[in-house]
Design an enzyme around this catalytic site. Structure first.
Site, PDB file in Angstrom:
ATOM      1  N   ASP A   1      -3.569  -1.154   6.672  1.00  0.00           N
ATOM      2  CA  ASP A   1      -2.750  -1.906   5.711  1.00  0.00           C
ATOM      3  C   ASP A   1      -3.425  -3.195   5.258  1.00  0.00           C
ATOM      4  O   ASP A   1      -3.456  -3.505   4.056  1.00  0.00           O
ATOM      5  CB  ASP A   1      -1.382  -2.222   6.321  1.00  0.00           C
ATOM      6  CG  ASP A   1      -0.501  -0.993   6.451  1.00  0.00           C
ATOM      7  OD1 ASP A   1      -1.019   0.128   6.292  1.00  0.00           O
ATOM      8  OD2 ASP A   1       0.702  -1.154   6.714  1.00  0.00           O
TER       9      ASP A   1
ATOM     10  N   GLU B   1      -1.813  -9.395  11.767  1.00  0.00           N
ATOM     11  CA  GLU B   1      -1.164  -8.106  11.976  1.00  0.00           C
ATOM     12  C   GLU B   1      -1.019  -7.778  13.457  1.00  0.00           C
ATOM     13  O   GLU B   1      -0.048  -7.154  13.883  1.00  0.00           O
ATOM     14  CB  GLU B   1      -1.971  -6.997  11.279  1.00  0.00           C
ATOM     15  CG  GLU B   1      -1.714  -6.882   9.786  1.00  0.00           C
ATOM     16  CD  GLU B   1      -0.421  -6.141   9.503  1.00  0.00           C
ATOM     17  OE1 GLU B   1      -0.439  -4.922   9.282  1.00  0.00           O
ATOM     18  OE2 GLU B   1       0.633  -6.805   9.524  1.00  0.00           O
TER      19      GLU B   1
ATOM     20  N   GLY C   1       7.437   0.713   5.269  1.00  0.00           N
ATOM     21  CA  GLY C   1       6.158   1.398   5.369  1.00  0.00           C
ATOM     22  C   GLY C   1       5.239   1.154   4.187  1.00  0.00           C
ATOM     23  O   GLY C   1       4.315   1.937   3.945  1.00  0.00           O
ATOM     24  N   LEU C   2       5.457   0.051   3.458  1.00  0.00           N
ATOM     25  CA  LEU C   2       4.663  -0.247   2.265  1.00  0.00           C
ATOM     26  C   LEU C   2       3.689  -1.400   2.478  1.00  0.00           C
ATOM     27  O   LEU C   2       3.136  -1.943   1.528  1.00  0.00           O
ATOM     28  CB  LEU C   2       5.582  -0.552   1.083  1.00  0.00           C
ATOM     29  CG  LEU C   2       6.532   0.579   0.681  1.00  0.00           C
ATOM     30  CD1 LEU C   2       7.464   0.124  -0.439  1.00  0.00           C
ATOM     31  CD2 LEU C   2       5.768   1.829   0.262  1.00  0.00           C
ATOM     32  N   GLY C   3       3.484  -1.788   3.729  1.00  0.00           N
ATOM     33  CA  GLY C   3       2.483  -2.802   4.028  1.00  0.00           C
ATOM     34  C   GLY C   3       2.915  -4.221   3.750  1.00  0.00           C
ATOM     35  O   GLY C   3       2.074  -5.076   3.471  1.00  0.00           O
ATOM     36  N   SER C   4       4.219  -4.512   3.852  1.00  0.00           N
ATOM     37  CA  SER C   4       4.691  -5.869   3.546  1.00  0.00           C
ATOM     38  C   SER C   4       4.146  -6.898   4.530  1.00  0.00           C
ATOM     39  O   SER C   4       3.786  -8.010   4.136  1.00  0.00           O
ATOM     40  CB  SER C   4       6.225  -5.918   3.522  1.00  0.00           C
ATOM     41  OG  SER C   4       6.761  -5.544   4.783  1.00  0.00           O
ATOM     42  N   SER C   5       4.063  -6.557   5.813  1.00  0.00           N
ATOM     43  CA  SER C   5       3.556  -7.530   6.787  1.00  0.00           C
ATOM     44  C   SER C   5       2.067  -7.778   6.586  1.00  0.00           C
ATOM     45  O   SER C   5       1.588  -8.908   6.762  1.00  0.00           O
ATOM     46  CB  SER C   5       3.824  -7.045   8.219  1.00  0.00           C
ATOM     47  OG  SER C   5       3.023  -5.922   8.550  1.00  0.00           O
TER      48      SER C   5
ATOM     49  N   SER D   1       8.117 -12.105  -1.939  1.00  0.00           N
ATOM     50  CA  SER D   1       7.536 -10.772  -2.064  1.00  0.00           C
ATOM     51  C   SER D   1       8.388  -9.830  -2.899  1.00  0.00           C
ATOM     52  O   SER D   1       9.623  -9.890  -2.869  1.00  0.00           O
ATOM     53  CB  SER D   1       7.338 -10.152  -0.679  1.00  0.00           C
ATOM     54  OG  SER D   1       6.636  -8.928  -0.769  1.00  0.00           O
TER      55      SER D   1
ATOM     56  N   LYS E   1       0.826  -1.210   0.000  1.00  0.00           N
ATOM     57  CA  LYS E   1       0.000   0.000   0.000  1.00  0.00           C
ATOM     58  C   LYS E   1       0.857   1.255   0.000  1.00  0.00           C
ATOM     59  O   LYS E   1       2.012   1.268   0.422  1.00  0.00           O
ATOM     60  CB  LYS E   1      -0.953   0.010   1.201  1.00  0.00           C
ATOM     61  CG  LYS E   1      -0.296   0.220   2.574  1.00  0.00           C
ATOM     62  CD  LYS E   1      -0.191   1.676   2.981  1.00  0.00           C
ATOM     63  CE  LYS E   1       0.327   1.920   4.369  1.00  0.00           C
ATOM     64  NZ  LYS E   1       1.650   1.400   4.716  1.00  0.00           N
TER      65      LYS E   1
END
Length: 396
Positions: A204, A193, A142-146, A135, A13
């Site tokens: 996210d 999360e 801060g790109l929503g990997s988790s 991935s 994201k």
């Protein structure tokens, strides 16, 4: 339990506008980033569960019989509402982490074990399976990997246990799920999360589940029904930052300078709302001048984010370099380093983009040319995936 392997993917994201202001009740807009996490789950009958995470160099395996004992030890209720300290302590003891285990590996393994044990709780015996996750998203940027990881796990495990659809229709290479199924995926992903982050906002995992663009305000989440796909240059400054510390900095400034900070936050809110309005217009009657408005909003918001205290010299450099090529950039996410994005308007010469990328990588930054407004969690056939993704998922 589904007899065949299945493939899923979920996007990262980008926050377009409203980061930090959303903490104080303002509107934020987030879009799904077309950099994705891919997961292959393959059921078998050898009494083992194997998890491979090549991006972080982690590989674990467990006996199903031991997982069954662990499940019996702490799954004494229905669907969980949040991981309890007792759950987490038992999982940590069971996982048996070594001193060499990174924080990323620990959290990823704990999230998997938690979701596997709860989602598969109705299966007797617990299913044997191999899970490979690969991935395109950098971790900790801060790109929503988790969240993409948790969404992929939730969807794949639910599909494998036949709680949601797990088969593609004949002749179809990619598909999504019904609204009811997406709600179930999102609910479980949010728990994943929680294992990883403790008290996440839910932004996210929601973006990764539904894709497209979402609007957030005061804990309420809604989809923007009609949005254009936007081309961006995404840049990771590789400067580490603490989201918690940056949120605290904004709060401190708000307490110290309320007459200055409140108008800034209100202005950021207005920028988010104007962006939402323009995106809606672009989806119906696109026009070149709308990109000019989006660029102006990007510039204004970046100045506001500096003013509220979440800028950084690396992000200033990013904005200056892209501006020298006639492009417009802002930070995305927490700020203080991390990532920024640059809008690439239609008709832009590729030589300009390449020149900007060369200047940014020359500063030690990492760049991706991609799009936002991507689909959410998706089910795939092998033929729908790129060769490099298939190779990674096959461990080649």
């Amino acid at each position: 339990m589904l007899p065949e392997a299945l493939l899923v993917s979920a996007p990262g994201k980008v926050i377009l506008h409203g980061e930090h202001a959303v903490v104080h009740g303002k509107v934020a807009l987030a879009e799904a980033l077309n950099l994705r996490t891919f997961l292959r789950i393959k059921p078998h009958q050898d009494g083992k569960v194997r998890l491979s995470l090549p991006n972080i160099g982690a590989k674990r395996d467990w006996d199903v019989s031991k997982l069954q004992l662990l499940q019996t030890a702490f799954l004494d209720s229905g669907e969980p509402t949040a991981p309890t300290p007792e759950h987490m302590e038992k999982l940590k003891v069971f996982a048996g982490f070594t001193t060499d285990s990174s924080d990323s590996e620990r959290l990823a393994v704990l999230a998997f074990l938690y979701l596997y044990l709860f989602i598969c709780r109705k299966q007797r015996p617990l299913p044997s399976m191999d899970i490979m996750v690969w991935s395109e998203l950098p971790t900790g940027a801060g790109l929503g990997s988790s969240a993409a990881y948790s969404v992929c796990l939730a969807a794949a495990l639910l599909a494998s246990c036949e709680e949601i659809t797990g088969r593609l229709k004949e002749g179809v290479t990619s598909a999504g799920w019904t609204e009811e199924e997406l709600n179930l995926i999102n609910r479980w992903a949010f728990l994943g999360e929680k294992v990883i982050h403790g008290n996440p906002s839910g932004v996210d995992n929601s973006v990764s589940t539904w894709g497209g663009a979402l609007r957030f305000q005061g804990g309420n989440i809604s989809s923007l029904q009609r949005i254009p796909e936007l081309r961006i240059l995404l840049t990771n400054t590789k400067v580490p930052r603490s989201t918690k510390a940056l949120v605290a900095r904004v709060k401190d400034r708000l307490v110290k300078f309320p007459e200055i900070m409140n108008p800034l936050l209100a202005s950021i809110d207005a920028i988010s709302r104007e962006c939402e309005r323009v995106l809606g217009m672009m989806a119906v009657t696109p026009a070149p001048e709308q990109y000019v408005v989006l660029e102006e909003l990007i510039d204004m918001n970046q100045h506001h984010l500096n003013a509220i205290g979440v800028g950084h010299a690396s992000l200033d450099r990013l904005c200056q370099l892209t501006a020298s090529h006639g492009l417009h950039s802002k930070l995305t996410g927490a700020g203080g380093g991390g990532c920024g994005f640059t809008l690439l308007r239609p008709g832009l010469e590729q030589s300009v983009v390449e020149s900007a990328k060369q200047a940014l990588t020359g500063c030690g930054f990492e760049c991706w040319e991609t799009t936002i407004g991507a689909p959410g969690i998706s089910l795939h056939s092998p033929s729908s995936l790129k060769a490099d993704v298939l190779r990674a998922l096959n461990g080649l």
